[in-house]
Write a protein that holds these residues in place. Structure first.
Motif, PDB file in Angstrom:
ATOM      1  N   ARG A  78     -16.643  10.494  -4.582  1.00 24.53           N
ATOM      2  CA  ARG A  78     -15.319  10.415  -3.963  1.00 24.53           C
ATOM      3  C   ARG A  78     -15.284   9.307  -2.914  1.00 24.53           C
ATOM      4  O   ARG A  78     -16.160   9.229  -2.056  1.00 24.53           O
ATOM      5  N   LEU A  79     -14.256   8.466  -2.994  1.00 25.89           N
ATOM      6  CA  LEU A  79     -14.076   7.363  -2.051  1.00 25.89           C
ATOM      7  C   LEU A  79     -13.009   7.730  -1.032  1.00 25.89           C
ATOM      8  O   LEU A  79     -11.942   8.225  -1.384  1.00 25.89           O
ATOM      9  N   GLN A  80     -13.311   7.463   0.241  1.00 23.40           N
ATOM     10  CA  GLN A  80     -12.334   7.656   1.301  1.00 23.40           C
ATOM     11  C   GLN A  80     -12.276   6.377   2.129  1.00 23.40           C
ATOM     12  O   GLN A  80     -13.298   5.916   2.638  1.00 23.40           O
ATOM     13  N   MET A  81     -11.091   5.814   2.250  1.00 24.36           N
ATOM     14  CA  MET A  81     -10.907   4.586   3.026  1.00 24.36           C
ATOM     15  C   MET A  81     -10.194   4.903   4.325  1.00 24.36           C
ATOM     16  O   MET A  81      -9.231   5.674   4.344  1.00 24.36           O
ATOM     17  N   ARG A  82     -10.692   4.321   5.401  1.00 23.06           N
ATOM     18  CA  ARG A  82     -10.018   4.400   6.692  1.00 23.06           C
ATOM     19  C   ARG A  82      -9.797   2.984   7.199  1.00 23.06           C
ATOM     20  O   ARG A  82     -10.640   2.115   7.045  1.00 23.06           O
ATOM     21  N   GLY A  83      -8.651   2.769   7.803  1.00 30.00           N
ATOM     22  CA  GLY A  83      -8.311   1.427   8.226  1.00 30.00           C
ATOM     23  C   GLY A  83      -7.748   0.630   7.067  1.00 30.00           C
ATOM     24  O   GLY A  83      -7.585   1.142   5.952  1.00 30.00           O
ATOM     25  N   ALA A  84      -7.468  -0.629   7.301  1.00 27.55           N
ATOM     26  CA  ALA A  84      -6.845  -1.474   6.277  1.00 27.55           C
ATOM     27  C   ALA A  84      -7.602  -2.780   6.135  1.00 27.55           C
ATOM     28  O   ALA A  84      -7.932  -3.428   7.141  1.00 27.55           O
ATOM     29  N   VAL A 200     -17.070  -3.742   8.470  1.00 29.76           N
ATOM     30  CA  VAL A 200     -16.847  -2.611   7.574  1.00 29.76           C
ATOM     31  C   VAL A 200     -18.043  -1.669   7.683  1.00 29.76           C
ATOM     32  O   VAL A 200     -19.195  -2.100   7.558  1.00 29.76           O
ATOM     33  N   THR A 201     -17.766  -0.384   7.915  1.00 29.92           N
ATOM     34  CA  THR A 201     -18.819   0.623   7.974  1.00 29.92           C
ATOM     35  C   THR A 201     -18.806   1.447   6.688  1.00 29.92           C
ATOM     36  O   THR A 201     -17.747   1.925   6.267  1.00 29.92           O
ATOM     37  N   VAL A 202     -19.981   1.588   6.079  1.00 27.39           N
ATOM     38  CA  VAL A 202     -20.124   2.401   4.868  1.00 27.39           C
ATOM     39  C   VAL A 202     -20.976   3.615   5.217  1.00 27.39           C
ATOM     40  O   VAL A 202     -22.136   3.472   5.637  1.00 27.39           O
ATOM     41  N   VAL A 203     -20.400   4.810   5.079  1.00 30.94           N
ATOM     42  CA  VAL A 203     -21.090   6.049   5.434  1.00 30.94           C
ATOM     43  C   VAL A 203     -21.127   6.955   4.202  1.00 30.94           C
ATOM     44  O   VAL A 203     -20.084   7.384   3.701  1.00 30.94           O
ATOM     45  N   VAL A 242     -14.950   2.324   6.190  1.00 29.98           N
ATOM     46  CA  VAL A 242     -14.123   2.176   7.383  1.00 29.98           C
ATOM     47  C   VAL A 242     -13.893   0.690   7.648  1.00 29.98           C
ATOM     48  O   VAL A 242     -14.844  -0.066   7.896  1.00 29.98           O
ATOM     49  N   TYR A 243     -12.630   0.269   7.603  1.00 34.92           N
ATOM     50  CA  TYR A 243     -12.259  -1.115   7.902  1.00 34.92           C
ATOM     51  C   TYR A 243     -11.836  -1.202   9.363  1.00 34.92           C
ATOM     52  O   TYR A 243     -10.850  -0.593   9.769  1.00 34.92           O
ATOM     53  N   HIS A 244     -12.596  -1.957  10.146  1.00 34.91           N
ATOM     54  CA  HIS A 244     -12.299  -2.117  11.570  1.00 34.91           C
ATOM     55  C   HIS A 244     -11.329  -3.279  11.782  1.00 34.91           C
ATOM     56  O   HIS A 244     -11.033  -4.049  10.860  1.00 34.91           O
ATOM     57  N   THR A 245     -10.855  -3.407  12.995  1.00 37.99           N
ATOM     58  CA  THR A 245      -9.943  -4.500  13.331  1.00 37.99           C
ATOM     59  C   THR A 245     -10.630  -5.842  13.096  1.00 37.99           C
ATOM     60  O   THR A 245     -11.754  -6.057  13.566  1.00 37.99           O
ATOM     61  N   PRO A 246     -10.003  -6.761  12.364  1.00 34.90           N
ATOM     62  CA  PRO A 246     -10.615  -8.074  12.132  1.00 34.90           C
ATOM     63  C   PRO A 246     -10.848  -8.824  13.441  1.00 34.90           C
ATOM     64  O   PRO A 246     -10.061  -8.720  14.392  1.00 34.90           O
TER      65      PRO A 246
END
Length: 276
Positions: A78-84, A200-203, A242-246
């Motif tokens: 299962r993939l979960q994305m946070r941020g854009a 980008v954080t991958v957990v 998790v996509y953080h602020t660029p």
């Protein structure tokens, strides 16, 4: 590039029951069928795409993303994305945990990986990596200028490159110090004022009853058993991206401060209780 991380004792190969082998066969056959259909299609379409668009690839990355999304569904991961994901020109930097990172990160966003040159010679995987536009880098410092120009050309063509600044994969419970060498390309005169770098954080969250390190691939662990254990597990876990602020490259005076901020952002995306 850093040497291979050997921070933990590598797990022994898992014993396989008949049901495990059945899941390996079914899931593996489905993924191989996907590749057998889609990868030749990608190669065929790449010919007119190259002739018409040059470095730009408006079509074939959609095929890669479709395959990666489908592979995750076949596995049951299962993939979960946070941020854009960012919208402007830029590159991604992420922590590196598993062979699954290729599927997970490509499933979330169309991009091109930057990998060490040895990967190009790996059976099967190297062939796929070359076909999907991976940028291969050499550890030889004499190649640094040429590699920087290659990065510049690809980034200015609109390619979103993804770097693993740790230089090695881990057990998924830590973020290693980021190497700053590859960040130098972002500071070039051609890129500095227009480029963003998005951390980008991958957990990975393990299947029920498994250790937090289940999806990790590190040290001298052979690839085959790592793939088999992921294919065989009855119920998969999940992975957060998790996509953080660029980060605007122009806001940082040098590669070291940029790398330090990116590292801090990636580490901050981990639940505190997961970091070793």
């Amino acid at each position: 590039m850093s040497p291979t991380w050997h921070g933990l004792e590598e797990p022994a190969p898992r014993p396989m029951a008949p049901g495990d082998w059945l899941r390996v066969g079914l899931r593996g056959a489905a993924i191989l069928a996907l590749l057998a259909v889609c990868f030749p299609l990608l190669l065929v379409l790449r010919i007119p795409e190259r002739l018409i668009c040059g470095l730009n690839r408006p079509v074939t990355p959609h095929i890669t993303q479709f395959v990666c999304r489908a592979a995750c569904r076949v596995l049951g991961l299962r993939l979960q994305m946070r941020g854009a994901p960012m919208t402007g020109p830029g590159a991604y930097v992420a922590n590196h945990v598993s062979w699954l990172d290729i599927f997970v990160l490509n499933a979330c966003k169309r991009l091109y990986f930057v990998a060490k040159s040895e990967v190009a010679g790996w059976p099967g995987i190297g062939w796929l990596a070359r076909g999907t536009g991976t940028v291969f880098i050499d550890r030889d410092r004499r190649q640094a200028a040429a590699q920087t120009r290659l990065f510049e050309d690809r980034l200015r063509a609109g390619h979103r490159l993804l770097f693993f600044p740790e230089g090695t994969s881990t057990d998924g419970r830590r973020v290693l110090p980021f190497k700053t060498t590859l960040f130098q390309a972002f500071q070039s005169d051609r890129l500095r004022d227009v480029l963003q770098v998005q951390p980008v954080t991958v957990v990975y969250h393990p299947p029920p009853g498994e250790a937090d390190t289940f999806y990790g691939w590190w040290g001298d662990m052979p690839l085959g058993p790592a793939i088999l254990s992921s294919l065989a597990v009855r119920r998969q876990g999940r992975v957060e991206v998790v996509y953080h602020t660029p980060l605007r490259v122009a806001d940082f005076p040098d590669r070291k401060t940029l790398a330090a901020m990116a590292e801090a952002e990636v580490r901050g995306g981990f639940p505190p209780e997961r970091l070793a």
